[in-house]
Structures are given as structure tokens and as C-alpha cells.
Design a protein around this motif. Structure first.
Motif, PDB file in Angstrom:
ATOM      1  N   PHE A  27      -0.432   6.450  18.811  1.00 17.65           N
ATOM      2  CA  PHE A  27       0.292   5.990  17.628  1.00 17.65           C
ATOM      3  C   PHE A  27      -0.590   6.227  16.406  1.00 17.65           C
ATOM      4  O   PHE A  27      -1.607   5.546  16.221  1.00 17.65           O
ATOM      5  CB  PHE A  27       0.639   4.505  17.744  1.00 17.65           C
ATOM      6  N   SER A  28      -0.207   7.164  15.577  1.00 23.10           N
ATOM      7  CA  SER A  28      -1.043   7.511  14.427  1.00 23.10           C
ATOM      8  C   SER A  28      -0.812   6.591  13.232  1.00 23.10           C
ATOM      9  O   SER A  28      -1.657   6.506  12.333  1.00 23.10           O
ATOM     10  CB  SER A  28      -0.774   8.958  14.006  1.00 23.10           C
ATOM     11  N   ASP A  29       0.334   5.895  13.196  1.00 25.90           N
ATOM     12  CA  ASP A  29       0.646   5.056  12.049  1.00 25.90           C
ATOM     13  C   ASP A  29       0.375   3.577  12.327  1.00 25.90           C
ATOM     14  O   ASP A  29       1.182   2.700  12.021  1.00 25.90           O
ATOM     15  CB  ASP A  29       2.096   5.262  11.604  1.00 25.90           C
ATOM     16  N   VAL A  30      -0.772   3.299  12.925  1.00 20.58           N
ATOM     17  CA  VAL A  30      -1.261   1.933  13.112  1.00 20.58           C
ATOM     18  C   VAL A  30      -2.530   1.803  12.292  1.00 20.58           C
ATOM     19  O   VAL A  30      -3.443   2.627  12.399  1.00 20.58           O
ATOM     20  CB  VAL A  30      -1.533   1.623  14.599  1.00 20.58           C
ATOM     21  N   THR A  31      -2.596   0.779  11.458  1.00 17.45           N
ATOM     22  CA  THR A  31      -3.717   0.634  10.547  1.00 17.45           C
ATOM     23  C   THR A  31      -4.087  -0.842  10.422  1.00 17.45           C
ATOM     24  O   THR A  31      -3.495  -1.698  11.081  1.00 17.45           O
ATOM     25  CB  THR A  31      -3.351   1.223   9.164  1.00 17.45           C
ATOM     26  N   GLU A  32      -5.080  -1.145   9.594  1.00 20.14           N
ATOM     27  CA  GLU A  32      -5.468  -2.528   9.333  1.00 20.14           C
ATOM     28  C   GLU A  32      -5.275  -2.823   7.852  1.00 20.14           C
ATOM     29  O   GLU A  32      -5.325  -1.926   7.012  1.00 20.14           O
ATOM     30  CB  GLU A  32      -6.931  -2.772   9.714  1.00 20.14           C
ATOM     31  N   GLY A  33      -5.078  -4.093   7.547  1.00 21.47           N
ATOM     32  CA  GLY A  33      -4.926  -4.451   6.151  1.00 21.47           C
ATOM     33  C   GLY A  33      -4.856  -5.948   5.943  1.00 21.47           C
ATOM     34  O   GLY A  33      -4.971  -6.734   6.881  1.00 21.47           O
ATOM     35  N   THR A  34      -4.653  -6.324   4.682  1.00 16.73           N
ATOM     36  CA  THR A  34      -4.581  -7.728   4.278  1.00 16.73           C
ATOM     37  C   THR A  34      -3.133  -8.102   4.004  1.00 16.73           C
ATOM     38  O   THR A  34      -2.415  -7.395   3.298  1.00 16.73           O
ATOM     39  CB  THR A  34      -5.432  -7.964   3.018  1.00 16.73           C
ATOM     40  N   TYR A  35      -2.723  -9.226   4.573  1.00 14.39           N
ATOM     41  CA  TYR A  35      -1.347  -9.717   4.458  1.00 14.39           C
ATOM     42  C   TYR A  35      -1.312 -10.885   3.484  1.00 14.39           C
ATOM     43  O   TYR A  35      -2.201 -11.748   3.499  1.00 14.39           O
ATOM     44  CB  TYR A  35      -0.871 -10.166   5.844  1.00 14.39           C
ATOM     45  N   ILE A  36      -0.315 -10.927   2.630  1.00  8.41           N
ATOM     46  CA  ILE A  36      -0.150 -12.064   1.725  1.00  8.41           C
ATOM     47  C   ILE A  36       1.165 -12.756   2.028  1.00  8.41           C
ATOM     48  O   ILE A  36       2.202 -12.095   2.204  1.00  8.41           O
ATOM     49  CB  ILE A  36      -0.236 -11.641   0.243  1.00  8.41           C
ATOM     50  N   CYS A  37       1.141 -14.068   2.110  1.00  4.76           N
ATOM     51  CA  CYS A  37       2.330 -14.868   2.416  1.00  4.76           C
ATOM     52  C   CYS A  37       2.796 -15.556   1.134  1.00  4.76           C
ATOM     53  O   CYS A  37       2.034 -16.302   0.509  1.00  4.76           O
ATOM     54  CB  CYS A  37       2.010 -15.900   3.488  1.00  4.76           C
ATOM     55  N   ILE A  38       4.058 -15.299   0.752  1.00  4.70           N
ATOM     56  CA  ILE A  38       4.643 -15.920  -0.424  1.00  4.70           C
ATOM     57  C   ILE A  38       5.752 -16.881   0.013  1.00  4.70           C
ATOM     58  O   ILE A  38       6.250 -16.782   1.133  1.00  4.70           O
ATOM     59  CB  ILE A  38       5.188 -14.859  -1.395  1.00  4.70           C
ATOM     60  N   PRO A  39       6.159 -17.812  -0.861  1.00  7.08           N
ATOM     61  CA  PRO A  39       7.135 -18.817  -0.443  1.00  7.08           C
ATOM     62  C   PRO A  39       8.517 -18.256  -0.146  1.00  7.08           C
ATOM     63  O   PRO A  39       9.165 -18.676   0.813  1.00  7.08           O
ATOM     64  CB  PRO A  39       7.183 -19.789  -1.629  1.00  7.08           C
ATOM     65  N   ALA A  93      -5.395   0.254  21.980  1.00  2.71           N
ATOM     66  CA  ALA A  93      -4.026   0.455  22.460  1.00  2.71           C
ATOM     67  C   ALA A  93      -3.327   1.528  21.647  1.00  2.71           C
ATOM     68  O   ALA A  93      -2.614   2.378  22.194  1.00  2.71           O
ATOM     69  CB  ALA A  93      -3.257  -0.864  22.379  1.00  2.71           C
ATOM     70  N   ALA A  94      -3.526   1.525  20.333  1.00  7.63           N
ATOM     71  CA  ALA A  94      -2.893   2.524  19.475  1.00  7.63           C
ATOM     72  C   ALA A  94      -3.382   3.930  19.816  1.00  7.63           C
ATOM     73  O   ALA A  94      -2.597   4.883  19.861  1.00  7.63           O
ATOM     74  CB  ALA A  94      -3.175   2.203  18.010  1.00  7.63           C
ATOM     75  N   ARG A  95      -4.683   4.055  20.073  1.00 10.38           N
ATOM     76  CA  ARG A  95      -5.230   5.373  20.439  1.00 10.38           C
ATOM     77  C   ARG A  95      -4.668   5.831  21.779  1.00 10.38           C
ATOM     78  O   ARG A  95      -4.282   7.002  21.937  1.00 10.38           O
ATOM     79  CB  ARG A  95      -6.759   5.313  20.502  1.00 10.38           C
ATOM     80  N   LYS A  96      -4.617   4.917  22.747  1.00  3.28           N
ATOM     81  CA  LYS A  96      -4.134   5.268  24.072  1.00  3.28           C
ATOM     82  C   LYS A  96      -2.675   5.715  24.031  1.00  3.28           C
ATOM     83  O   LYS A  96      -2.266   6.637  24.748  1.00  3.28           O
ATOM     84  CB  LYS A  96      -4.294   4.072  25.018  1.00  3.28           C
ATOM     85  N   ASN A 156       0.867  -1.189   0.000  1.00  2.62           N
ATOM     86  CA  ASN A 156       0.000   0.000   0.000  1.00  2.62           C
ATOM     87  C   ASN A 156       0.900   1.235   0.000  1.00  2.62           C
ATOM     88  O   ASN A 156       1.566   1.529   0.996  1.00  2.62           O
ATOM     89  CB  ASN A 156      -0.904  -0.030   1.235  1.00  2.62           C
ATOM     90  N   THR A 157       0.924   1.943  -1.110  1.00  2.00           N
ATOM     91  CA  THR A 157       1.877   3.055  -1.259  1.00  2.00           C
ATOM     92  C   THR A 157       1.472   4.298  -0.478  1.00  2.00           C
ATOM     93  O   THR A 157       2.219   5.285  -0.467  1.00  2.00           O
ATOM     94  CB  THR A 157       2.050   3.417  -2.741  1.00  2.00           C
ATOM     95  N   THR A 158       0.311   4.267   0.196  1.00  2.00           N
ATOM     96  CA  THR A 158      -0.045   5.389   1.067  1.00  2.00           C
ATOM     97  C   THR A 158       0.588   5.240   2.440  1.00  2.00           C
ATOM     98  O   THR A 158       0.515   6.163   3.253  1.00  2.00           O
ATOM     99  CB  THR A 158      -1.578   5.505   1.222  1.00  2.00           C
ATOM    100  N   TRP A 159       1.208   4.085   2.701  1.00  2.00           N
ATOM    101  CA  TRP A 159       1.860   3.844   3.979  1.00  2.00           C
ATOM    102  C   TRP A 159       3.336   4.187   3.882  1.00  2.00           C
ATOM    103  O   TRP A 159       3.878   4.439   2.804  1.00  2.00           O
ATOM    104  CB  TRP A 159       1.708   2.384   4.400  1.00  2.00           C
TER     105      TRP A 159
END
Length: 277
Positions: free
Chosen positions: A181-193, A175-178, A122-125
Motif C-alpha cells: 500500500f503506497s498511500d499509507v502515511t503518518e501525520g497529525t490529527y486535529i479534533c474539532i467540535p 503491514a503497509a509495506r507487506k 495536507n494537499t499533497t495527499w
């Protein structure tokens, strides 16, 4: 054909060994990935057992993974920390990669916090972002549940419609809000070999598939944990972000360094989450 009888015996031997060595059995499991091994310093009344001493445990061949099982108290809770992991690219099967998780699930662990370092898609990160996993894509040509199922350990076809526990994800956001931490987000992870890193064309493809970060670990352990009935939280430190149209060479040393820099922030998050469990 997988020798499921021998595998079961290995797991049971490791469980019996740890039951004889650990004064208190853990309830929470934390697996630490590349450059993220220092959380053990926050443990109290801890005992450290090298993987080589535990029957059946694989041996880590990656220099940035210490290879110890550390058990003790963290934020007042009985925890086990896997200081380092194994990877499919090292030559292990997915079942072998998930072996420590299986052993700890049979010791009574109820919650697993799986961490890793990843490459950002994600190039916005930016480097140093912490991603809470909301979903994953498994591109390993193997599954830790392949072969005969041991019904006492979990169902033949475990449901993965919601692999990452909503309550744990909510705790991570809290926890991030407390901690502000502004650079904590959610997303999808892909595992490659692996072990070869992604080409620009592969990076573009993975982004088109809907992945936000890519790595070579964690999914076999997560599937094993879910099969064993554990609640799972996944946390990934985005060590670098690459734009396939302006690609920069990726060096392992840079990934480890970026993970090391983000580690104190991740540790604070994990301690906050464990305290609230």
C-alpha cells in the motif's frame, strides 16, 4: 460538578454485564468510524450486543454508525469491535464519548486501535490515503478526564508526550509495506467540535497549526484509553482533501462513500496488524 460516584457505578454495571455475557474477554479493542463498520464480518465465534442493551452505553444517533459491540476472534486474537461511536456534537460529554473505552479497559483490554474518517488538510495527499496518527491536537472544549479522578483507573495527569505507541506505528508501517500500500502515511490529527464543517479560513488555520487531517471524533476515546494504560494505534481514512484557495463543498454522503471505498484496504491492514500483535 460531575457526579463521579454515579459515573463509576454506571461503568462498573456495564463491566459486570459484559463479564456475564462474553464467553471470552477481549484483549484488543478496535473502534470503527464513519463508513468503516464491516470489519465485523471477519470475526469468528462472535457475539453482537447492541449498545442499547449495555447499561450506561450512550446511543449512537448517526446513521453511518451501526451501534453494536461485537466480540470474538480476529486473526486468532480475542477482540472487541465497537461498530460505531458517539460524538461530542451529538450532545454527549467527552466523558460519555469515552465510556465504552473505559468499560473495555476495565475488562482487560490492553491494546486499542482507533479508526475514523477525516478530511485531508495536507494537499499533497489524495482521497483514500490512510494516515497513521503520530500526534493529535484536541480542540474540543471538554476532556474525558475533567472532574474528579478515579485513581484506580489511571493517574490524575496522564503523560501524552508519546500518545501513539511507537511499536504499533512500526507494525502499521510494516503491514503497509507487506500489502504494497503506497498511500499509507503518518501525520497529525486535529479534533474539532462540529457538526458544522470547516470554512476555507478555518481550513487554512488548521493547516497552519500543523494538522494533516481534521475530524470530529476519536480524541476523547484515545485520551480515555491512554489514561487506562492501553497502547493506542490511530488510523484515519482521509475521505477528501480540500485546498482552502480552491474550496469544494463537503457533503457527508461523499465522505461516507470515500470511506466505504477505502475500507477493504484498511481492513487488510488491521488484520495484518492484529495478527502480528
Amino acid at each position: 460538578m460531575i457526579d463521579i460516584k454515579a459515573h463509576k457505578e454506571q461503568v462498573e454495571e456495564a463491566v459486570a454485564f459484559l463479564q456475564s455475557r462474553l464467553p471470552v474477554l477481549p484483549e484488543i479493542l478496535i473502534q470503527l468510524g464513519t463508513g468503516l463498520g464491516n470489519l465485523v464480518e471477519a470475526m469468528e465465534s462472535s457475539i453482537s450486543i447492541p449498545y442499547e442493551e449495555i447499561p450506561g452505553f450512550p446511543h449512537s444517533t448517526v446513521t453511518s454508525h451501526a451501534g453494536n459491540l461485537v466480540c470474538g476472534t480476529l486473526a486468532g486474537k480475542p477482540c472487541a469491535i465497537l461498530q460505531g461511536r458517539f460524538h461530542y456534537y451529538e450532545g454527549y460529554s467527552a466523558r460519555e464519548v469515552g465510556f465504552p473505552i473505559r468499560v473495555l479497559s476495565l475488562l482487560g483490554v490492553q491494546t486499542a486501535i482507533i479508526t475514523n474518517a477525516s478530511g485531508g488538510l495536507n494537499t499533497t495527499w489524495s482521497a483514500g490515503t490512510i494516515m497513521t496518527l503520530k500526534d493529535h491536537i484536541n480542540q474540543l472544549p471538554d476532556n474525558p478526564l475533567r472532574g474528579p479522578n478515579i485513581d484506580a483507573w489511571g493517574p490524575r495527569f496522564p503523560d501524552l508526550s508519546e500518545p501513539y505507541d511507537p511499536a504499533l506505528r512500526k507494525l502499521a508501517r510494516k503491514a503497509a509495506r507487506k500489502l504494497a500500500f503506497s498511500d499509507v502515511t503518518e501525520g497529525t490529527y486535529i479534533c474539532i467540535p462540529g457538526p458544522s464543517l470547516e470554512t476555507p479560513a478555518e481550513t487554512r488555520m488548521l493547516r497552519q497549526w500543523g494538522a494533516d487531517a481534521v475530524g470530529m471524533s476519536s480524541v476523547p476515546e484515545i485520551i480515555t484509553a491512554l489514561h487506562g494504560g492501553l497502547r493506542v494505534l490511530g488510523l484515519s481514512v482521509v475521505a477528501n482533501v480540500n485546498d482552502p484557495d480552491d474550496f469544494i463543498p463537503i457533503l457527508l454522503e461523499d465522505i461516507v462513500e470515500a470511506a466505504n471505498q477505502a475500507e477493504p484496504k484498511l481492513q487488510k491492514m488491521i488484520l495484518e496488524i492484529v495478527q502480528e500483535l
